[in-house]
Design an enzyme around this catalytic site. Structure first.
Site, PDB file in Angstrom:
ATOM      1  CG  ASP A   1      -0.374  -0.018   2.521  1.00  0.00           C
ATOM      2  OD1 ASP A   1       0.870  -0.131   2.613  1.00  0.00           O
ATOM      3  OD2 ASP A   1      -1.122   0.073   3.526  1.00  0.00           O
ATOM      4  CB  SER A   2       4.574   1.702  -0.257  1.00  0.00           C
ATOM      5  OG  SER A   2       4.736   0.593  -1.113  1.00  0.00           O
TER       6      SER A   2
ATOM      7  CG  ASP B   1       0.521  -4.073   2.113  1.00  0.00           C
ATOM      8  OD1 ASP B   1       0.796  -4.985   2.917  1.00  0.00           O
ATOM      9  OD2 ASP B   1       1.265  -3.098   1.895  1.00  0.00           O
TER      10      ASP B   1
ATOM     11  CE  LYS C   1       3.478  -5.894   3.693  1.00  0.00           C
ATOM     12  NZ  LYS C   1       3.027  -4.653   4.361  1.00  0.00           N
TER      13      LYS C   1
ATOM     14  CD  GLU D   1       0.811  -1.411   7.692  1.00  0.00           C
ATOM     15  OE1 GLU D   1       0.564  -0.567   8.582  1.00  0.00           O
ATOM     16  OE2 GLU D   1       1.226  -1.115   6.564  1.00  0.00           O
TER      17      GLU D   1
ATOM     18  CD  GLU E   1       8.041  -0.232   7.390  1.00  0.00           C
ATOM     19  OE1 GLU E   1       7.081  -0.944   7.031  1.00  0.00           O
ATOM     20  OE2 GLU E   1       8.237   0.919   6.967  1.00  0.00           O
TER      21      GLU E   1
HETATM   22  O1  KIV Z   1       3.547  -1.094   1.570  1.00  0.00           O
HETATM   23  C1  KIV Z   1       4.734  -1.421   1.511  1.00  0.00           C
HETATM   24  O2  KIV Z   1       5.431  -1.170   0.540  1.00  0.00           O
HETATM   25  C2  KIV Z   1       5.308  -2.132   2.641  1.00  0.00           C
HETATM   26  C3  KIV Z   1       6.809  -2.203   2.693  1.00  0.00           C
HETATM   27  C4  KIV Z   1       7.373  -0.918   3.155  1.00  0.00           C
HETATM   28  C5  KIV Z   1       7.270  -3.327   3.525  1.00  0.00           C
HETATM   29  O3  KIV Z   1       4.610  -2.592   3.487  1.00  0.00           O
END
Ligand code: KIV
Length: 266
Positions: free
Chosen positions: A45-46, A84, A112, A114, A181
């Site tokens: 989600d970056s 994500d 993934k 968080e 992280e």
């Molecule tokens: O969203 C993302 O790119 C991430 C990385 C920074 C690990 O979670």
């Protein structure tokens, strides 16, 4: 090359070979990175920051993630695709199940999430229903407003102990992988040895089972002009992007990246 699966990643951890992961958001880079030997493509989600230009990942929706996951799937040449769940997409177990289904149907092989030990029930439900989960611990960018900024996590002993407990609780709950992280290198190394599932690090030193970087960061591109301590520009000394991707894979595999200056002390 056979397609990378969870079994492949567990095998790499078992034999002590480092796992390579990069963020990826489109078909062309999916092809380039997977052909360069990157084992896991993280549709992170970056993308809210590096593609959409937001100042955090909070505006990203599940629809955005599904769109980019489908793009990555079309270019991928055998890497495992990890997608994500964005901000609030796993606020309840029901939302986590529905949004994970959307991402898996778009082409993800794993999602993934968080959070911390409070994710245990969600992870168990997902794993039982056929969705492998990578739990993201430490600096979780979706909680930037709780942390009061993008800060290293686990420096105080109480925080470090909480991270050790969270990692073990999430492994017991059925997490297939962990991502740490911005945690002190020694702590990340300790956690990687304490759990049997692969642990991927970013800003977590060289003692984890693998590494991830944001694609744009390792290609020397920055929208904000700020470069985090854990980033290395792999374009330096290379003639093209393929060279940078290959150099990243080689440096993670031979453990020359990350160097000690890319990590954090307690
Ligand atoms: O969203 C993302 O790119 C991430 C990385 C920074 C690990 O979670």
């Amino acid at each position: 090359m056979p397609a990378v699966t969870l079994t492949t990643l567990n095998g790499l951890k078992a034999k002590g070979e480092k796992i390579t992961m990069l963020t990826c958001y489109d078909a062309t880079f999916a092809k380039a990175a997977s052909e360069a030997g990157v084992e896991v493509l993280l549709v992170g989600d970056s993308l809210g920051m590096v593609l959409q230009g937001h100042d955090s990942t909070l505006p990203v929706s599940t629809a955005d993630m599904a769109y980019h996951t489908a793009c990555v799937k079309r270019g991928n040449a055998g890497a495992l695709i990890l997608a994500d769940l964005p901000f609030m997409a796993h606020a309840t177990c029901e939302q986590a199940l529905a949004n994970s289904a959307t991402l898996m149907q778009a082409g993800a092989h794993m999602v993934k999430i968080e959070g911390a030990a409070w994710l245990a029930e969600t992870i168990t439900l997902l794993a039982q229903r056929g969705v492998p989960v990578c739990a993201h611990l430490g600096l979780t960018p979706q909680a930037v407003n709780v942390f009061g900024g993008y800060k290293v996590q686990g420096r105080q002993e109480a925080q470090a102990e909480q991270l050790r407990r969270d990692a073990q609780a999430l492994e017991r709950a059925g997490a297939a992988m962990l991502l740490l992280e911005c945690v002190p290198s020694a702590l990340a190394s300790e956690i990687s040895q304490a759990v049997s599932i692969p642990v991927i690090g970013i800003g977590a030193g060289s003692g984890t089972d693998g590494q991830v970087l944001v694609l744009h960061d390792m290609l020397g591109l920055s929208l904000s002009g700020r470069v985090a301590r854990f980033v290395k520009n792999f374009m330096v000394g290379q003639q093209d992007i393929q060279g940078a991707l290959a150099a990243y894979v080689a440096a993670v595999k031979d453990v020359s990246f990350p160097a000690s200056e890319h990590g954090f002390s307690a």
